[in-house]
Write a protein that holds these residues in place. Structure first.
Motif, PDB file in Angstrom:
ATOM      1  N   GLN A   4     -35.983 -10.042  21.359  1.00 24.19           N
ATOM      2  CA  GLN A   4     -36.039  -8.944  22.595  1.00 24.19           C
ATOM      3  C   GLN A   4     -35.678  -7.518  22.017  1.00 24.19           C
ATOM      4  OE1 GLN A   4     -33.112 -10.638  25.041  1.00 24.19           O
ATOM      5  NE2 GLN A   4     -34.618 -12.143  26.007  1.00 24.19           N
ATOM      6  N   SER A   5     -34.776  -7.217  21.155  1.00 22.56           N
ATOM      7  CA  SER A   5     -34.421  -6.097  20.657  1.00 22.56           C
ATOM      8  C   SER A   5     -35.549  -5.444  19.984  1.00 22.56           C
ATOM      9  CB  SER A   5     -33.226  -5.946  19.883  1.00 22.56           C
ATOM     10  OG  SER A   5     -32.161  -6.384  20.638  1.00 22.56           O
ATOM     11  N   GLU A   6     -36.097  -6.502  19.062  1.00 22.53           N
ATOM     12  CA  GLU A   6     -37.350  -5.642  18.250  1.00 22.53           C
ATOM     13  C   GLU A   6     -38.648  -5.403  19.348  1.00 22.53           C
ATOM     14  OE1 GLU A   6     -38.873  -8.562  15.401  1.00 22.53           O
ATOM     15  OE2 GLU A   6     -36.755  -8.596  14.279  1.00 22.53           O
ATOM     16  N   ALA A   7     -39.000  -6.112  20.527  1.00 28.16           N
ATOM     17  CA  ALA A   7     -40.077  -5.896  21.345  1.00 28.16           C
ATOM     18  C   ALA A   7     -39.568  -4.419  22.253  1.00 28.16           C
ATOM     19  CB  ALA A   7     -39.952  -6.821  22.271  1.00 28.16           C
ATOM     20  N   GLU A   8     -38.323  -4.395  22.466  1.00 26.41           N
ATOM     21  CA  GLU A   8     -37.788  -3.242  23.064  1.00 26.41           C
ATOM     22  C   GLU A   8     -37.851  -1.812  22.164  1.00 26.41           C
ATOM     23  OE1 GLU A   8     -34.057  -1.434  25.830  1.00 26.41           O
ATOM     24  OE2 GLU A   8     -34.062  -3.406  24.704  1.00 26.41           O
ATOM     25  N   ILE A   9     -37.581  -2.200  20.915  1.00 25.75           N
ATOM     26  CA  ILE A   9     -37.625  -0.839  19.879  1.00 25.75           C
ATOM     27  C   ILE A   9     -39.188  -0.465  19.842  1.00 25.75           C
ATOM     28  CG2 ILE A   9     -37.718  -0.436  17.608  1.00 25.75           C
ATOM     29  CD1 ILE A   9     -35.029  -2.200  17.526  1.00 25.75           C
ATOM     30  N   LYS A  10     -40.032  -1.484  19.855  1.00 27.91           N
ATOM     31  CA  LYS A  10     -41.563  -1.145  19.585  1.00 27.91           C
ATOM     32  C   LYS A  10     -41.918  -0.415  20.889  1.00 27.91           C
ATOM     33  CE  LYS A  10     -42.750  -4.736  16.252  1.00 27.91           C
ATOM     34  NZ  LYS A  10     -43.325  -6.125  15.953  1.00 27.91           N
ATOM     35  N   SER A  11     -41.722  -0.961  21.828  1.00 27.06           N
ATOM     36  CA  SER A  11     -41.976  -0.320  23.060  1.00 27.06           C
ATOM     37  C   SER A  11     -41.516   1.161  23.293  1.00 27.06           C
ATOM     38  CB  SER A  11     -41.374  -1.155  24.353  1.00 27.06           C
ATOM     39  OG  SER A  11     -41.539  -0.395  25.702  1.00 27.06           O
ATOM     40  N   LEU A  12     -40.163   1.310  22.934  1.00 26.10           N
ATOM     41  CA  LEU A  12     -39.624   2.675  22.820  1.00 26.10           C
ATOM     42  C   LEU A  12     -40.186   3.511  21.893  1.00 26.10           C
ATOM     43  CD1 LEU A  12     -35.826   1.801  23.497  1.00 26.10           C
ATOM     44  CD2 LEU A  12     -37.380   2.784  25.221  1.00 26.10           C
ATOM     45  N   GLN A  13     -40.723   3.013  20.781  1.00 28.71           N
ATOM     46  CA  GLN A  13     -41.493   3.792  19.651  1.00 28.71           C
ATOM     47  C   GLN A  13     -42.731   4.074  20.416  1.00 28.71           C
ATOM     48  OE1 GLN A  13     -41.125   1.165  16.300  1.00 28.71           O
ATOM     49  NE2 GLN A  13     -39.617   2.216  15.248  1.00 28.71           N
ATOM     50  N   ARG A  14     -43.435   3.276  20.974  1.00 25.11           N
ATOM     51  CA  ARG A  14     -44.638   3.707  21.624  1.00 25.11           C
ATOM     52  C   ARG A  14     -44.505   4.758  22.546  1.00 25.11           C
ATOM     53  NH1 ARG A  14     -45.417  -1.750  21.385  1.00 25.11           N
ATOM     54  NH2 ARG A  14     -44.937  -2.036  23.411  1.00 25.11           N
ATOM     55  N   GLN A  15     -43.517   4.676  23.319  1.00 26.70           N
ATOM     56  CA  GLN A  15     -43.154   5.687  24.346  1.00 26.70           C
ATOM     57  C   GLN A  15     -43.017   7.116  23.722  1.00 26.70           C
ATOM     58  OE1 GLN A  15     -40.243   4.383  27.269  1.00 26.70           O
ATOM     59  NE2 GLN A  15     -40.989   2.436  27.497  1.00 26.70           N
ATOM     60  N   GLU A  63     -23.332 -26.287  17.880  1.00 21.95           N
ATOM     61  CA  GLU A  63     -23.126 -24.821  18.643  1.00 21.95           C
ATOM     62  C   GLU A  63     -23.457 -23.853  17.654  1.00 21.95           C
ATOM     63  OE1 GLU A  63     -21.648 -22.402  21.143  1.00 21.95           O
ATOM     64  OE2 GLU A  63     -21.835 -24.376  21.466  1.00 21.95           O
ATOM     65  N   LYS A  64     -23.276 -23.748  16.652  1.00 22.91           N
ATOM     66  CA  LYS A  64     -23.966 -22.607  15.522  1.00 22.91           C
ATOM     67  C   LYS A  64     -25.427 -22.460  15.662  1.00 22.91           C
ATOM     68  CE  LYS A  64     -20.173 -22.437  12.343  1.00 22.91           C
ATOM     69  NZ  LYS A  64     -19.772 -22.474  10.622  1.00 22.91           N
ATOM     70  N   GLY A  65     -25.967 -23.659  15.968  1.00 18.96           N
ATOM     71  CA  GLY A  65     -27.528 -23.614  15.829  1.00 18.96           C
ATOM     72  C   GLY A  65     -27.905 -23.136  17.531  1.00 18.96           C
ATOM     73  N   ARG A  66     -26.964 -23.139  18.432  1.00 13.59           N
ATOM     74  CA  ARG A  66     -27.423 -22.748  19.666  1.00 13.59           C
ATOM     75  C   ARG A  66     -26.956 -21.224  19.852  1.00 13.59           C
ATOM     76  NH1 ARG A  66     -25.428 -27.622  21.733  1.00 13.59           N
ATOM     77  NH2 ARG A  66     -23.127 -26.905  21.662  1.00 13.59           N
ATOM     78  N   MET A  67     -25.815 -20.833  19.122  1.00 20.90           N
ATOM     79  CA  MET A  67     -25.621 -19.325  18.776  1.00 20.90           C
ATOM     80  C   MET A  67     -26.609 -18.707  18.336  1.00 20.90           C
ATOM     81  SD  MET A  67     -21.493 -19.607  18.205  1.00 20.90           S
ATOM     82  CE  MET A  67     -21.338 -18.209  17.005  1.00 20.90           C
ATOM     83  N   TYR A  68     -27.241 -19.385  16.807  1.00 22.56           N
ATOM     84  CA  TYR A  68     -28.130 -18.744  16.238  1.00 22.56           C
ATOM     85  C   TYR A  68     -29.515 -18.427  17.074  1.00 22.56           C
ATOM     86  CZ  TYR A  68     -32.033 -18.681  12.811  1.00 22.56           C
ATOM     87  OH  TYR A  68     -33.052 -17.989  12.237  1.00 22.56           O
ATOM     88  N   ASP A  69     -29.863 -19.536  17.832  1.00 20.46           N
ATOM     89  CA  ASP A  69     -30.964 -19.531  18.488  1.00 20.46           C
ATOM     90  C   ASP A  69     -31.014 -18.300  19.683  1.00 20.46           C
ATOM     91  OD1 ASP A  69     -32.199 -21.555  17.479  1.00 20.46           O
ATOM     92  OD2 ASP A  69     -31.862 -23.128  19.010  1.00 20.46           O
ATOM     93  N   ALA A  70     -29.750 -18.020  20.348  1.00 23.25           N
ATOM     94  CA  ALA A  70     -29.669 -17.022  21.287  1.00 23.25           C
ATOM     95  C   ALA A  70     -29.482 -15.545  20.499  1.00 23.25           C
ATOM     96  CB  ALA A  70     -28.030 -17.328  21.905  1.00 23.25           C
ATOM     97  N   ILE A  71     -28.912 -15.710  19.448  1.00 20.72           N
ATOM     98  CA  ILE A  71     -28.859 -14.494  18.561  1.00 20.72           C
ATOM     99  C   ILE A  71     -30.364 -14.180  18.096  1.00 20.72           C
ATOM    100  CG2 ILE A  71     -28.377 -13.299  16.401  1.00 20.72           C
ATOM    101  CD1 ILE A  71     -25.594 -14.755  16.615  1.00 20.72           C
ATOM    102  N   LYS A  72     -31.047 -15.126  17.785  1.00 20.00           N
ATOM    103  CA  LYS A  72     -32.469 -14.742  17.402  1.00 20.00           C
ATOM    104  C   LYS A  72     -33.312 -14.362  18.480  1.00 20.00           C
ATOM    105  CE  LYS A  72     -36.371 -16.575  14.792  1.00 20.00           C
ATOM    106  NZ  LYS A  72     -36.622 -16.399  13.554  1.00 20.00           N
ATOM    107  N   ARG A  73     -33.293 -14.898  19.734  1.00 22.85           N
ATOM    108  CA  ARG A  73     -33.860 -14.677  21.090  1.00 22.85           C
ATOM    109  C   ARG A  73     -33.352 -12.934  21.195  1.00 22.85           C
ATOM    110  NH1 ARG A  73     -32.719 -19.441  22.959  1.00 22.85           N
ATOM    111  NH2 ARG A  73     -30.895 -18.783  23.930  1.00 22.85           N
ATOM    112  N   ARG A  74     -32.144 -12.779  21.214  1.00 21.22           N
ATOM    113  CA  ARG A  74     -31.826 -11.275  21.632  1.00 21.22           C
ATOM    114  C   ARG A  74     -32.332 -10.580  20.499  1.00 21.22           C
ATOM    115  NH1 ARG A  74     -32.034  -7.327  24.270  1.00 21.22           N
ATOM    116  NH2 ARG A  74     -30.231  -5.953  23.837  1.00 21.22           N
ATOM    117  N   SER A  75     -32.423 -10.793  19.197  1.00 23.20           N
ATOM    118  CA  SER A  75     -32.994  -9.953  18.053  1.00 23.20           C
ATOM    119  C   SER A  75     -34.564  -9.973  18.477  1.00 23.20           C
ATOM    120  CB  SER A  75     -32.959 -10.716  16.902  1.00 23.20           C
ATOM    121  OG  SER A  75     -33.584 -10.035  15.857  1.00 23.20           O
TER     122      SER A  75
END
Length: 114
Positions: free
Chosen positions: A48-59, A34-46
């Motif tokens: 996604q957030s990094e990609a969004e941050i980079k996109s917003l920084q470019r904008q 369960e912790k592994g699944r939570m970690y994977d979900a958190i890592k995916r979200r992280s």
């Protein structure tokens, strides 16, 4: 058949200990999964957030660049406007001088005719 009578309490604690350890390991394993699944979900979200941050920084960089370019153009237009105003003032002065010269020339011609 010969059966040896052994007290049940002698066998049960050993089996119960193994079964308890197995249950404990199953529970731990489930928790870790369960912790592994939570970690994977958190890592995916992280990610996604990094990609969004980079996109917003470019904008933001693009907007900043557009703003700076706009500001530069605005300053150029202000400078051109000032230059045109100076030219208009000079032309107005030249026109005034030309009018005065023309009036003076007319006066001189009138005096010569008289």
């Amino acid at each position: 058949k010969h059966t040896i009578s052994t007290p049940k309490s002698d066998i049960t604690p050993t089996n119960d200990g193994l079964e308890a350890r197995i249950r404990e390991l199953y529970a731990e394993n489930l928790e870790l999964k369960e912790k592994g699944r939570m970690y994977d979900a958190i890592k995916r979200r992280s990610l996604q957030s990094e990609a969004e941050i980079k996109s917003l920084q470019r904008q933001l960089e693009e907007k900043t660049s557009e703003y700076e370019t706009s500001l530069m153009h605005e300053n150029e237009y202000k400078h051109q406007t000032l230059e045109f105003k100076k030219k208009v003032q000079l032309l107005a002065l030249d026109l005034d001088h030309a009018k005065k010269d023309a009036e003076q020339l007319k006066r001189m011609q009138r005096h010569q005719i008289k």
